[in-house]
Design an enzyme around this catalytic site. Structure first.
Site, PDB file in Angstrom:
ATOM      1  N   ARG A  59     -18.956  40.708 -12.694  1.00  0.00           N
ATOM      2  CA  ARG A  59     -18.249  39.551 -12.029  1.00  0.00           C
ATOM      3  C   ARG A  59     -19.365  38.131 -12.309  1.00  0.00           C
ATOM      4  O   ARG A  59     -18.755  36.930 -12.124  1.00  0.00           O
ATOM      5  CB  ARG A  59     -17.629  39.812 -10.575  1.00  0.00           C
ATOM      6  N   TYR A 112       0.136  20.253 -17.242  1.00  0.00           N
ATOM      7  CA  TYR A 112       0.814  21.497 -17.342  1.00  0.00           C
ATOM      8  C   TYR A 112       1.462  21.892 -15.836  1.00  0.00           C
ATOM      9  O   TYR A 112       0.773  21.394 -14.887  1.00  0.00           O
ATOM     10  CB  TYR A 112      -0.285  22.475 -17.576  1.00  0.00           C
ATOM     11  N   ASP A 184      -8.665  18.541 -19.776  1.00  0.00           N
ATOM     12  CA  ASP A 184      -8.119  19.765 -20.162  1.00  0.00           C
ATOM     13  C   ASP A 184      -8.152  19.782 -21.865  1.00  0.00           C
ATOM     14  O   ASP A 184      -7.123  18.579 -22.055  1.00  0.00           O
ATOM     15  CB  ASP A 184      -7.057  19.854 -19.709  1.00  0.00           C
ATOM     16  N   LYS A 209      -4.924  29.970 -25.722  1.00  0.00           N
ATOM     17  CA  LYS A 209      -3.960  29.345 -26.660  1.00  0.00           C
ATOM     18  C   LYS A 209      -4.938  29.242 -28.076  1.00  0.00           C
ATOM     19  O   LYS A 209      -4.982  30.311 -28.477  1.00  0.00           O
ATOM     20  CB  LYS A 209      -3.596  27.940 -26.193  1.00  0.00           C
TER      21      LYS A 209
HETATM   22  N1  LCS Z   1      -3.672  23.929 -19.196  1.00  0.00           N
HETATM   23  C1  LCS Z   1      -3.030  23.714 -20.185  1.00  0.00           C
HETATM   24  C2  LCS Z   1      -2.949  22.267 -20.800  1.00  0.00           C
HETATM   25  C3  LCS Z   1      -2.108  24.616 -20.346  1.00  0.00           C
HETATM   26  O1  LCS Z   1      -1.208  24.312 -21.546  1.00  0.00           O
HETATM   27  C4  LCS Z   1      -2.015  25.811 -19.747  1.00  0.00           C
HETATM   28  C5  LCS Z   1      -0.959  26.964 -19.846  1.00  0.00           C
HETATM   29  C6  LCS Z   1      -3.070  26.082 -18.652  1.00  0.00           C
HETATM   30  C7  LCS Z   1      -4.061  24.807 -18.383  1.00  0.00           C
HETATM   31  C8  LCS Z   1      -3.081  27.157 -17.863  1.00  0.00           C
HETATM   32  O2  LCS Z   1      -3.612  28.136 -18.789  1.00  0.00           O
HETATM   33  P1  LCS Z   1      -3.470  29.831 -18.460  1.00  0.00           P
HETATM   34  O3  LCS Z   1      -3.695  30.103 -17.117  1.00  0.00           O
HETATM   35  O4  LCS Z   1      -1.887  29.903 -18.733  1.00  0.00           O
HETATM   36  O5  LCS Z   1      -4.540  30.477 -19.519  1.00  0.00           O
HETATM   37  N2  LCS Z   1       0.097  26.422 -20.592  1.00  0.00           N
HETATM   38  C9  LCS Z   1       1.208  27.003 -20.962  1.00  0.00           C
HETATM   39  C10 LCS Z   1       2.145  26.444 -21.599  1.00  0.00           C
HETATM   40  O6  LCS Z   1       2.425  25.500 -22.048  1.00  0.00           O
HETATM   41  N3  LCS Z   1       2.777  27.512 -21.798  1.00  0.00           N
HETATM   42  O7  LCS Z   1       2.670  28.596 -21.200  1.00  0.00           O
HETATM   43  C11 LCS Z   1       1.657  28.534 -20.554  1.00  0.00           C
END
Ligand code: LCS
Length: 395
Positions: A59, A112, A184, A209
């Protein structure tokens, strides 16, 4: 790797890893272990006291994870990196590290859906307020900063409306006030945009992603100065505990090697599909960097992005039900949230990624009920086009 600055494509494969430190293993080994043994009680004491370098417990740090963190710091032009169990773990660790009760966050006009949810939670539970700003000029941005604003938080392109924010402009306003800009960078990946080289301070990713690229990991990343990363590592990461698993870090390192090749193909496919969609009679408005009507977006894109990216948003003529009918007719394109995978994915933000955002707020962000977001995959673009075509014919 020797101490020389190579081009991005080379750094994505080699940086942050020295095979001679790992018995010559070509690929960074997977240290799938929760803890590390000490040679003596005194050594354990020294490691906990920070008097001796070395791993303690996964961790708090892990050798496989460290390669990923160093490589991403390199690619994002930052000093240090930190990996998390999800993008949201990264966002929440950064925002809670930068704020205290009574502070204010100034945020881009859209984010998001779960980031919106986190901002609401910080407000209701800890009295950390926020405002959304169009950030169209330094004057409007300056006017929207409050004396208690402790950071500026930007998505560019914004999920899912694809508006762009001028990073250099935001960074210069923030610098005068001595507050950090957090970006971001999920939609671009460092291959298309490196916010730190435009004066921003902290970059974060949903590594789920494009960094992963294969749809099999949930993870997050933060890049910044060594001082900031150390602070987060010792506080909001260590104590909230959103640490990445070594195996997921290993998969991300594998994904990173092909990031430039994949991104080029995502971008090429997206440009071809934009050409097809932009004149289609059943498509109302198309949102794509460089193609949209947003003021100044084309100028901003050329200034800070290498290419427009692999995501296209568009509204369908009709109602929410027309948009859903269109989705239901798709055969190759999968109905799924997430983005940046080999498979082309489509989702309906108003009822999916941004369903947690109240309708009135969604409207202000530009998320209509007929808006769809297409994450263009790596298939032959003609096959993606033919699938869109037959589904559009069916509505
Ligand atoms: N920031 C952005 C711009 C995102 O698109 C997402 C997730 C996150 C942060 C959060 O990331 P995660 O915890 O899911 O790894 N975006 C998503 C979307 O547009 N569709 O499904 C998840």
């Amino acid at each position: 790797m020797e101490n020389k600055n190579y081009r991005f494509e080379t750094e994505a494969i080699h940086s942050g890893y020295h095979s001679d430190e790992h018995k010559g293993s070509l690929v960074p080994p997977l240290y799938q272990t929760s803890t590390f043994t000490f040679s003596s009680a005194e050594q354990g004491e020294r490691r906990f006291a920070g008097q001796e370098e070395g791993f303690i417990y996964s961790r708090l740090g892990n050798p496989t994870v460290k390669v990923l963190e160093d490589r991403m710091a390199h690619l994002e032009r930052g000093e240090a990196g930190l990996a998390f169990s999800s993008g949201m773990a990264a966002v929440s660790a950064v925002l809670t590290a930068l704020t205290k009760t009574g502070d204010h966050i100034l945020c881009s006009q859209g984010v998001y859906g779960c980031t919106f949810g986190l901002l609401e939670l910080l407000k209701s539970k800890y009295n950390i307020d926020h405002d959304f700003s169009a950030m169209t000029s330094s004057e409007t941005l300056e006017n929207e900063l409050r004396p208690n604003t402790s950071c500026i938080y930007i998505e560019t392109p914004i999920n899912p409306t694809m508006q762009l924010v001028d990073l250099e402009m935001a960074a210069s306003v923030a610098k005068q006030r001595g507050i950090p800009v957090v970006v971001d960078n999920t939609f671009c990946s460092p291959y298309l945009q490196t916010p730190i080289s435009h004066g921003c301070d902290i970059v974060m990713h949903s590594a789920t992603k494009y960094i992963c690229g294969h749809g099999d990991v949930i993870a997050g990343l933060v890049i910044g100065t060594s001082e900031f990363i150390k602070r987060v590592a010792k506080t909001t990461q260590k104590d909230f505990g959103g640490t990445i698993s070594p195996f997921d870090a290993w998969l991300l390192l594998r994904g990173l090697k092909t990031l430039p090749v994949r991104m080029d193909r995502h971008c090429e496919n997206a440009s071809m599909l934009v050409e097809y969609l932009k004149t289609h009679p059943k498509v109302e408005t198309l949102y794509f960097p460089g193609f949209s009507d947003y003021e100044n977006d084309t100028k901003i894109m050329h200034k800070q992005m290498k290419k427009p990216g692999g995501l296209i948003s568009f509204t369908i003529k009709g109602t929410k039900e027309t948009a859903q009918l269109f989705m239901n007719h798709l055969r190759l394109i999968k109905i799924a949230v997430s983005l940046g995978d080999a498979e082309t994915l489509i989702q309906h933000p108003a009822t999916m990624t941004h369903a947690v955002v109240p309708k009135e707020e969604r409207r202000k962000m530009g998320i209509e009920d007929t808006l769809l977001r297409l994450s263009v995959g790596l298939e032959a673009w003609e096959d993606i086009k033919e699938d869109l075509e037959q589904a559009l014919q069916n509505i």
